[in-house]
Scaffold this motif. Sequence first.
Motif, PDB file in Angstrom:
ATOM      1  N   GLU A  37       0.848  -1.181   0.000  1.00  0.00           N
ATOM      2  CA  GLU A  37       0.000   0.000   0.000  1.00  0.00           C
ATOM      3  C   GLU A  37       0.887   1.236   0.000  1.00  0.00           C
ATOM      4  OE1 GLU A  37      -2.779  -0.321   3.235  1.00  0.00           O
ATOM      5  OE2 GLU A  37      -3.782  -2.070   2.335  1.00  0.00           O
ATOM      6  N   LYS A  38       0.279   2.401  -0.077  1.00  0.00           N
ATOM      7  CA  LYS A  38       1.036   3.643  -0.207  1.00  0.00           C
ATOM      8  C   LYS A  38       2.056   3.838   0.914  1.00  0.00           C
ATOM      9  CE  LYS A  38       0.541   8.565  -0.912  1.00  0.00           C
ATOM     10  NZ  LYS A  38      -0.363   9.689  -1.105  1.00  0.00           N
ATOM     11  N   GLU A  39       1.696   3.530   2.150  1.00  0.00           N
ATOM     12  CA  GLU A  39       2.592   3.812   3.270  1.00  0.00           C
ATOM     13  C   GLU A  39       2.888   2.589   4.132  1.00  0.00           C
ATOM     14  OE1 GLU A  39       0.862   7.138   5.297  1.00  0.00           O
ATOM     15  OE2 GLU A  39       1.394   8.509   3.677  1.00  0.00           O
ATOM     16  N   ARG A  40       2.508   1.399   3.675  1.00  0.00           N
ATOM     17  CA  ARG A  40       2.777   0.192   4.454  1.00  0.00           C
ATOM     18  C   ARG A  40       2.762  -1.040   3.550  1.00  0.00           C
ATOM     19  NH1 ARG A  40      -2.530  -1.360   7.988  1.00  0.00           N
ATOM     20  NH2 ARG A  40      -3.974  -1.555   6.246  1.00  0.00           N
ATOM     21  N   VAL A  41       3.412  -2.090   4.053  1.00  0.00           N
ATOM     22  CA  VAL A  41       3.514  -3.357   3.326  1.00  0.00           C
ATOM     23  C   VAL A  41       3.115  -4.482   4.278  1.00  0.00           C
ATOM     24  CG1 VAL A  41       5.103  -4.970   2.188  1.00  0.00           C
ATOM     25  CG2 VAL A  41       5.360  -2.519   1.832  1.00  0.00           C
ATOM     26  N   LEU A  42       2.328  -5.421   3.774  1.00  0.00           N
ATOM     27  CA  LEU A  42       1.958  -6.589   4.558  1.00  0.00           C
ATOM     28  C   LEU A  42       2.911  -7.723   4.209  1.00  0.00           C
ATOM     29  CD1 LEU A  42       0.042  -8.093   6.501  1.00  0.00           C
ATOM     30  CD2 LEU A  42      -1.348  -8.683   4.485  1.00  0.00           C
ATOM     31  N   LEU A  43       3.611  -8.236   5.227  1.00  0.00           N
ATOM     32  CA  LEU A  43       4.527  -9.353   5.037  1.00  0.00           C
ATOM     33  C   LEU A  43       3.902 -10.634   5.555  1.00  0.00           C
ATOM     34  CD1 LEU A  43       7.943  -7.869   6.224  1.00  0.00           C
ATOM     35  CD2 LEU A  43       7.067  -8.061   3.882  1.00  0.00           C
ATOM     36  N   LYS A  44       4.109 -11.712   4.822  1.00  0.00           N
ATOM     37  CA  LYS A  44       3.764 -13.041   5.307  1.00  0.00           C
ATOM     38  C   LYS A  44       5.044 -13.593   5.928  1.00  0.00           C
ATOM     39  CE  LYS A  44       2.539 -17.654   3.856  1.00  0.00           C
ATOM     40  NZ  LYS A  44       2.478 -18.551   2.709  1.00  0.00           N
ATOM     41  N   LEU A  45       4.964 -13.953   7.198  1.00  0.00           N
ATOM     42  CA  LEU A  45       6.109 -14.477   7.928  1.00  0.00           C
ATOM     43  C   LEU A  45       5.833 -15.911   8.346  1.00  0.00           C
ATOM     44  CD1 LEU A  45       6.566 -11.416  10.312  1.00  0.00           C
ATOM     45  CD2 LEU A  45       7.776 -11.848   8.173  1.00  0.00           C
ATOM     46  N   ARG A  50       2.553  -9.515   9.211  1.00  0.00           N
ATOM     47  CA  ARG A  50       2.991  -8.302   9.894  1.00  0.00           C
ATOM     48  C   ARG A  50       2.969  -7.129   8.924  1.00  0.00           C
ATOM     49  NH1 ARG A  50       9.152  -7.377  11.981  1.00  0.00           N
ATOM     50  NH2 ARG A  50       8.984  -5.157  12.333  1.00  0.00           N
ATOM     51  N   TRP A  51       2.370  -6.040   9.343  1.00  0.00           N
ATOM     52  CA  TRP A  51       2.414  -4.802   8.577  1.00  0.00           C
ATOM     53  C   TRP A  51       3.658  -4.028   8.980  1.00  0.00           C
ATOM     54  CZ3 TRP A  51      -0.580  -3.499   4.564  1.00  0.00           C
ATOM     55  CH2 TRP A  51      -1.816  -4.111   4.421  1.00  0.00           C
ATOM     56  N   ILE A  52       4.368  -3.488   8.016  1.00  0.00           N
ATOM     57  CA  ILE A  52       5.501  -2.612   8.312  1.00  0.00           C
ATOM     58  C   ILE A  52       5.325  -1.315   7.522  1.00  0.00           C
ATOM     59  CG2 ILE A  52       7.117  -4.464   8.882  1.00  0.00           C
ATOM     60  CD1 ILE A  52       8.342  -4.090   6.086  1.00  0.00           C
ATOM     61  N   PRO A  53       5.735  -0.184   8.099  1.00  0.00           N
ATOM     62  CA  PRO A  53       5.645   1.079   7.364  1.00  0.00           C
ATOM     63  C   PRO A  53       6.723   1.136   6.286  1.00  0.00           C
ATOM     64  CG  PRO A  53       6.687   1.422   9.481  1.00  0.00           C
ATOM     65  CD  PRO A  53       6.261  -0.018   9.442  1.00  0.00           C
ATOM     66  N   ASN A  54       6.454   1.885   5.230  1.00  0.00           N
ATOM     67  CA  ASN A  54       7.459   2.037   4.179  1.00  0.00           C
ATOM     68  C   ASN A  54       7.372   3.414   3.543  1.00  0.00           C
ATOM     69  OD1 ASN A  54       4.957   0.968   2.711  1.00  0.00           O
ATOM     70  ND2 ASN A  54       6.261   1.611   1.028  1.00  0.00           N
ATOM     71  N   ASP A  55       8.514   3.876   3.071  1.00  0.00           N
ATOM     72  CA  ASP A  55       8.576   5.093   2.272  1.00  0.00           C
ATOM     73  C   ASP A  55       8.691   4.741   0.792  1.00  0.00           C
ATOM     74  OD1 ASP A  55       8.574   6.954   4.432  1.00  0.00           O
ATOM     75  OD2 ASP A  55      10.644   6.402   4.828  1.00  0.00           O
ATOM     76  N   HIS A  56       9.455   3.670   0.516  1.00  0.00           N
ATOM     77  CA  HIS A  56       9.694   3.221  -0.856  1.00  0.00           C
ATOM     78  C   HIS A  56       9.697   1.704  -0.871  1.00  0.00           C
ATOM     79  CE1 HIS A  56      10.941   7.296  -1.840  1.00  0.00           C
ATOM     80  NE2 HIS A  56      11.714   7.261  -0.777  1.00  0.00           N
ATOM     81  N   VAL A  57       9.368   1.144  -2.014  1.00  0.00           N
ATOM     82  CA  VAL A  57       9.417  -0.303  -2.191  1.00  0.00           C
ATOM     83  C   VAL A  57      10.252  -0.587  -3.430  1.00  0.00           C
ATOM     84  CG1 VAL A  57       8.075  -2.380  -2.680  1.00  0.00           C
ATOM     85  CG2 VAL A  57       7.158  -0.664  -1.132  1.00  0.00           C
ATOM     86  N   PHE A  58      11.248  -1.443  -3.276  1.00  0.00           N
ATOM     87  CA  PHE A  58      12.066  -1.890  -4.398  1.00  0.00           C
ATOM     88  C   PHE A  58      11.629  -3.301  -4.736  1.00  0.00           C
ATOM     89  CE2 PHE A  58      14.605   1.237  -2.230  1.00  0.00           C
ATOM     90  CZ  PHE A  58      15.123   2.005  -3.266  1.00  0.00           C
ATOM     91  N   ILE A  59      11.290  -3.530  -5.976  1.00  0.00           N
ATOM     92  CA  ILE A  59      10.881  -4.857  -6.415  1.00  0.00           C
ATOM     93  C   ILE A  59      12.014  -5.411  -7.266  1.00  0.00           C
ATOM     94  CG2 ILE A  59       9.190  -6.186  -7.721  1.00  0.00           C
ATOM     95  CD1 ILE A  59       7.187  -3.926  -7.034  1.00  0.00           C
TER      96      ILE A  59
END
Length: 97
Positions: A37-45, A50-59
């Motif tokens: 999402e715009k300001e967060r990423v959902l990780l499968k662990l 777990r949701w973590i905040p993000n500024d940028h995402v590198f794929i």
Amino acid sequence: YRGDRFARVAPANVRRLEELRGSSLEVILQSEARRIEKERVLLKLFSGERWIPNDHVFILIGGDLPTSFLEKIGVATTTYYGEPPRAPQAASASSRT
């Protein structure tokens, strides 16, 4: 990172990761991005999600080089493993005398 450890990482990069780990960098192994999402990423662990905040995402996705296609159209290719070969050094003026 999906694996339980980094694979194919240069030793200098591993050292740098370890230097930054815990201070300005959180390394989350055995994880997979499920939603961005715009300001967060959902990780499968392994332990759940777990949701973590993000500024940028590198794929960074892997892939196979189109070697056979390139060779078919006349482009020569060479595969190097590890460090690429260095270009020959130009001879200095003092070594030519």
